[in-house]
Design a protein around this motif. Structure first.
Motif, PDB file in Angstrom:
ATOM      1  N   PHE A 131       0.832  -1.210   0.000  1.00 31.74           N
ATOM      2  CA  PHE A 131       0.000   0.000   0.000  1.00 31.74           C
ATOM      3  C   PHE A 131       0.863   1.255   0.000  1.00 31.74           C
ATOM      4  O   PHE A 131       0.567   2.224  -0.718  1.00 31.74           O
ATOM      5  CB  PHE A 131      -0.910  -0.021   1.234  1.00 31.74           C
ATOM      6  N   MET A 132       1.937   1.259   0.762  1.00 27.48           N
ATOM      7  CA  MET A 132       2.807   2.436   0.831  1.00 27.48           C
ATOM      8  C   MET A 132       3.570   2.647  -0.461  1.00 27.48           C
ATOM      9  O   MET A 132       3.898   3.796  -0.829  1.00 27.48           O
ATOM     10  CB  MET A 132       3.781   2.289   1.999  1.00 27.48           C
ATOM     11  N   SER A 133       3.869   1.551  -1.168  1.00 25.41           N
ATOM     12  CA  SER A 133       4.634   1.696  -2.416  1.00 25.41           C
ATOM     13  C   SER A 133       3.848   2.445  -3.489  1.00 25.41           C
ATOM     14  O   SER A 133       4.444   2.958  -4.452  1.00 25.41           O
ATOM     15  CB  SER A 133       5.040   0.319  -2.933  1.00 25.41           C
ATOM     16  N   ILE A 134       2.536   2.509  -3.310  1.00 23.07           N
ATOM     17  CA  ILE A 134       1.716   3.252  -4.280  1.00 23.07           C
ATOM     18  C   ILE A 134       2.079   4.728  -4.253  1.00 23.07           C
ATOM     19  O   ILE A 134       2.054   5.418  -5.287  1.00 23.07           O
ATOM     20  CB  ILE A 134       0.227   3.048  -3.975  1.00 23.07           C
ATOM     21  N   PHE A 135       2.390   5.232  -3.083  1.00 24.19           N
ATOM     22  CA  PHE A 135       2.677   6.653  -2.925  1.00 24.19           C
ATOM     23  C   PHE A 135       4.180   6.942  -2.923  1.00 24.19           C
ATOM     24  O   PHE A 135       4.590   8.060  -2.614  1.00 24.19           O
ATOM     25  CB  PHE A 135       2.082   7.142  -1.598  1.00 24.19           C
ATOM     26  N   MET A 136       4.996   5.956  -3.282  1.00 23.57           N
ATOM     27  CA  MET A 136       6.439   6.131  -3.276  1.00 23.57           C
ATOM     28  C   MET A 136       6.995   5.887  -4.674  1.00 23.57           C
ATOM     29  O   MET A 136       6.349   5.263  -5.522  1.00 23.57           O
ATOM     30  CB  MET A 136       7.094   5.178  -2.266  1.00 23.57           C
ATOM     31  N   SER A 137       8.181   6.361  -4.881  1.00 22.78           N
ATOM     32  CA  SER A 137       8.847   6.086  -6.149  1.00 22.78           C
ATOM     33  C   SER A 137       9.247   4.615  -6.215  1.00 22.78           C
ATOM     34  O   SER A 137       9.255   3.913  -5.200  1.00 22.78           O
ATOM     35  CB  SER A 137      10.088   6.975  -6.302  1.00 22.78           C
ATOM     36  N   ARG A 138       9.575   4.181  -7.415  1.00 24.80           N
ATOM     37  CA  ARG A 138       9.937   2.783  -7.579  1.00 24.80           C
ATOM     38  C   ARG A 138      11.163   2.435  -6.741  1.00 24.80           C
ATOM     39  O   ARG A 138      11.225   1.385  -6.093  1.00 24.80           O
ATOM     40  CB  ARG A 138      10.202   2.484  -9.054  1.00 24.80           C
ATOM     41  N   THR A 139      12.159   3.299  -6.755  1.00 22.13           N
ATOM     42  CA  THR A 139      13.379   3.017  -6.001  1.00 22.13           C
ATOM     43  C   THR A 139      13.105   2.947  -4.502  1.00 22.13           C
ATOM     44  O   THR A 139      13.565   2.034  -3.803  1.00 22.13           O
ATOM     45  CB  THR A 139      14.430   4.097  -6.280  1.00 22.13           C
ATOM     46  N   ALA A 140      12.326   3.883  -3.994  1.00 19.78           N
ATOM     47  CA  ALA A 140      12.032   3.922  -2.563  1.00 19.78           C
ATOM     48  C   ALA A 140      11.201   2.698  -2.139  1.00 19.78           C
ATOM     49  O   ALA A 140      11.444   2.108  -1.076  1.00 19.78           O
ATOM     50  CB  ALA A 140      11.291   5.204  -2.207  1.00 19.78           C
ATOM     51  N   SER A 141      10.244   2.333  -2.993  1.00 21.76           N
ATOM     52  CA  SER A 141       9.410   1.175  -2.647  1.00 21.76           C
ATOM     53  C   SER A 141      10.227  -0.109  -2.651  1.00 21.76           C
ATOM     54  O   SER A 141      10.018  -0.997  -1.801  1.00 21.76           O
ATOM     55  CB  SER A 141       8.232   1.066  -3.621  1.00 21.76           C
ATOM     56  N   ASN A 142      11.182  -0.214  -3.588  1.00 20.62           N
ATOM     57  CA  ASN A 142      12.031  -1.410  -3.610  1.00 20.62           C
ATOM     58  C   ASN A 142      12.917  -1.477  -2.370  1.00 20.62           C
ATOM     59  O   ASN A 142      13.109  -2.549  -1.789  1.00 20.62           O
ATOM     60  CB  ASN A 142      12.899  -1.407  -4.872  1.00 20.62           C
ATOM     61  N   ILE A 143      13.463  -0.343  -1.981  1.00 22.86           N
ATOM     62  CA  ILE A 143      14.315  -0.317  -0.789  1.00 22.86           C
ATOM     63  C   ILE A 143      13.502  -0.719   0.446  1.00 22.86           C
ATOM     64  O   ILE A 143      13.973  -1.514   1.282  1.00 22.86           O
ATOM     65  CB  ILE A 143      14.933   1.084  -0.600  1.00 22.86           C
ATOM     66  N   LEU A 144      12.292  -0.194   0.559  1.00 23.44           N
ATOM     67  CA  LEU A 144      11.439  -0.537   1.705  1.00 23.44           C
ATOM     68  C   LEU A 144      11.093  -2.024   1.696  1.00 23.44           C
ATOM     69  O   LEU A 144      11.135  -2.688   2.748  1.00 23.44           O
ATOM     70  CB  LEU A 144      10.154   0.297   1.662  1.00 23.44           C
ATOM     71  N   SER A 145      10.771  -2.560   0.548  1.00 24.94           N
ATOM     72  CA  SER A 145      10.411  -3.971   0.450  1.00 24.94           C
ATOM     73  C   SER A 145      11.582  -4.875   0.832  1.00 24.94           C
ATOM     74  O   SER A 145      11.423  -5.834   1.600  1.00 24.94           O
ATOM     75  CB  SER A 145       9.953  -4.281  -0.972  1.00 24.94           C
ATOM     76  N   TYR A 146      12.787  -4.558   0.316  1.00 17.69           N
ATOM     77  CA  TYR A 146      13.955  -5.369   0.642  1.00 17.69           C
ATOM     78  C   TYR A 146      14.308  -5.260   2.129  1.00 17.69           C
ATOM     79  O   TYR A 146      14.726  -6.245   2.759  1.00 17.69           O
ATOM     80  CB  TYR A 146      15.150  -4.930  -0.207  1.00 17.69           C
ATOM     81  N   ALA A 147      14.139  -4.088   2.690  1.00 15.28           N
ATOM     82  CA  ALA A 147      14.463  -3.893   4.110  1.00 15.28           C
ATOM     83  C   ALA A 147      13.524  -4.709   5.005  1.00 15.28           C
ATOM     84  O   ALA A 147      13.957  -5.341   5.976  1.00 15.28           O
ATOM     85  CB  ALA A 147      14.379  -2.403   4.466  1.00 15.28           C
ATOM     86  N   VAL A 148      12.238  -4.699   4.680  1.00 13.14           N
ATOM     87  CA  VAL A 148      11.262  -5.463   5.474  1.00 13.14           C
ATOM     88  C   VAL A 148      11.518  -6.960   5.336  1.00 13.14           C
ATOM     89  O   VAL A 148      11.492  -7.704   6.330  1.00 13.14           O
ATOM     90  CB  VAL A 148       9.824  -5.103   5.048  1.00 13.14           C
ATOM     91  N   ASP A 149      11.801  -7.417   4.122  1.00 14.29           N
ATOM     92  CA  ASP A 149      12.087  -8.841   3.917  1.00 14.29           C
ATOM     93  C   ASP A 149      13.329  -9.270   4.690  1.00 14.29           C
ATOM     94  O   ASP A 149      13.359 -10.351   5.302  1.00 14.29           O
ATOM     95  CB  ASP A 149      12.279  -9.130   2.426  1.00 14.29           C
ATOM     96  N   ALA A 150      14.362  -8.440   4.679  1.00 14.86           N
ATOM     97  CA  ALA A 150      15.598  -8.773   5.384  1.00 14.86           C
ATOM     98  C   ALA A 150      15.378  -8.807   6.894  1.00 14.86           C
ATOM     99  O   ALA A 150      15.988  -9.607   7.608  1.00 14.86           O
ATOM    100  CB  ALA A 150      16.689  -7.764   5.030  1.00 14.86           C
ATOM    101  N   ALA A 151      14.489  -7.936   7.391  1.00 13.66           N
ATOM    102  CA  ALA A 151      14.244  -7.878   8.833  1.00 13.66           C
ATOM    103  C   ALA A 151      13.404  -9.063   9.321  1.00 13.66           C
ATOM    104  O   ALA A 151      13.537  -9.485  10.476  1.00 13.66           O
ATOM    105  CB  ALA A 151      13.553  -6.565   9.189  1.00 13.66           C
ATOM    106  N   LEU A 152      12.561  -9.598   8.463  1.00 10.51           N
ATOM    107  CA  LEU A 152      11.628 -10.637   8.896  1.00 10.51           C
ATOM    108  C   LEU A 152      12.018 -12.053   8.494  1.00 10.51           C
ATOM    109  O   LEU A 152      11.421 -13.018   8.996  1.00 10.51           O
ATOM    110  CB  LEU A 152      10.222 -10.345   8.358  1.00 10.51           C
ATOM    111  N   ILE A 153      13.003 -12.215   7.607  1.00  6.55           N
ATOM    112  CA  ILE A 153      13.297 -13.557   7.102  1.00  6.55           C
ATOM    113  C   ILE A 153      13.850 -14.477   8.190  1.00  6.55           C
ATOM    114  O   ILE A 153      13.473 -15.658   8.294  1.00  6.55           O
ATOM    115  CB  ILE A 153      14.253 -13.480   5.888  1.00  6.55           C
ATOM    116  N   VAL A 154      14.731 -13.959   9.043  1.00  6.05           N
ATOM    117  CA  VAL A 154      15.328 -14.808  10.090  1.00  6.05           C
ATOM    118  C   VAL A 154      14.301 -15.217  11.145  1.00  6.05           C
ATOM    119  O   VAL A 154      14.178 -16.408  11.466  1.00  6.05           O
ATOM    120  CB  VAL A 154      16.544 -14.108  10.732  1.00  6.05           C
TER     121      VAL A 154
END
Length: 304
Positions: free
Chosen positions: A189-212
């Motif tokens: 939902f947040m990526s809709i209001f963000m640029s492609r680069t920012a949304s990708n960074i947010l997505s990768y950060a959340v995945d990295a924080a939750l994978i372990v």
């Protein structure tokens, strides 16, 4: 002297028939039985006043007679012809099933359920659910495994960030799964209001924080169900297989071969699907008893 009621030949001088207990004097024509003297009890001197209530034909007691005399039916004192305190009418000694009172139950087992003293484990080998659990059998700490609600499940999810040795209940696991799903929806939902680069960074950060913590709680849930944590390798392989097939299919489709790309994606998911089903079944299993990964969770009825 013969009794006119039962035709039994009594000894001379007997006042009562030894067979049926009827009065011999009454046999000889006496009509008022209230005047018949009643012998005193054994070992006592003197006789009670003769009345119709304590006469042999009106005596109290069940087949036992009164004042030591035979009852009207010819049975000696005591139940079923036995002295009081002796075997019951079915030939068993005092107590249930022939045992002294407080001993074996009617099925031949000692006191307690399934032969165990009261308050001990039930017949299925688990602790009883009434009273307090045996010390050390359940997890009595605030750590996992524990039956929890949503908020407490998230706390334990991050508290056991890299814990691959313990156990986690179904409530811990599925509430954590719901949490990560909601976080993923929030990122989309947040990526809709963000640029492609920012949304990708947010997505990768959340995945990295939750994978372990996601992998660790999957392992702990397998332990709680009595399964080896190495089953998580199947989850990793299924994830990688779906990711690889998706990327390969998209690349193939972009190259102009859409049918081949769709086939690669479908093949990857088809192979990963059975692995996911097996793991979901394991994750849905209830908590096992005490095993090599620790004690089971404390039942809610014992929690304070």
């Amino acid at each position: 002297m013969r009794c006119k009621y039962c035709n039994y030949e009594n000894k001379p001088g007997d006042k009562y028939c030894e067979n049926c207990g009827a009065s011999i004097e009454n046999n000889m024509g006496m009509n008022d039985i209230s005047s018949i003297p009643v012998p005193p009890p054994m070992g006592q001197e003197g006789a009670s006043q003769p009345t119709a209530q304590n006469s042999p034909q009106q005596n109290n007691g069940y087949q036992g007679g009164y004042n030591g005399q035979p009852n009207p039916y010819g049975q000696p004192n005591g139940y079923n012809g036995q002295p009081y305190g002796q075997p019951n009418p079915y030939g068993q000694p005092n107590g249930y099933n022939g045992q002294p009172y407080g001993q074996a139950n009617p099925y031949g087992q000692p006191n307690g359920y399934n032969g165990q003293p009261y308050g001990q484990p039930n017949p299925y080998g688990q602790p009883n659910m009434y009273g307090q659990p045996p010390f050390g059998y359940f997890n009595t700490t605030d750590e996992s495994p524990k039956y929890v609600e949503f908020g407490e499940a998230i706390t334990l999810f991050f508290k056991n960030y890299v814990n691959f040795k313990g156990r986690s209940t179904r409530s811990e696991f599925w509430y954590a799964f719901l949490f990560t799903f909601l976080v993923g929806l929030g990122v989309v939902f947040m990526s809709i209001f963000m640029s492609r680069t920012a949304s990708n960074i947010l997505s990768y950060a959340v995945d990295a924080a939750l994978i372990v913590p996601n992998f660790s709680i999957e392992v702990r849930r397998l332990h709680d169900a009595g399964k080896s944590g190495w089953w998580i390798v199947g989850s990793i392989l299924a994830t990688l297989l779906m990711l690889y097939s998706t990327i390969a299919g998209l690349v193939t489709s972009l190259g102009g071969n859409i049918e081949a790309g769709s086939a690669l994606i479908g093949l990857g998911y088809l192979i990963a699907f059975p692995i996911c089903i097996v793991l979901i079944i394991f994750w849905c299993r209830p908590s096992e008893g005490n095993n090599k990964w620790g004690p089971p969770p404390m039942p809610p009825m014992f929690r304070r």
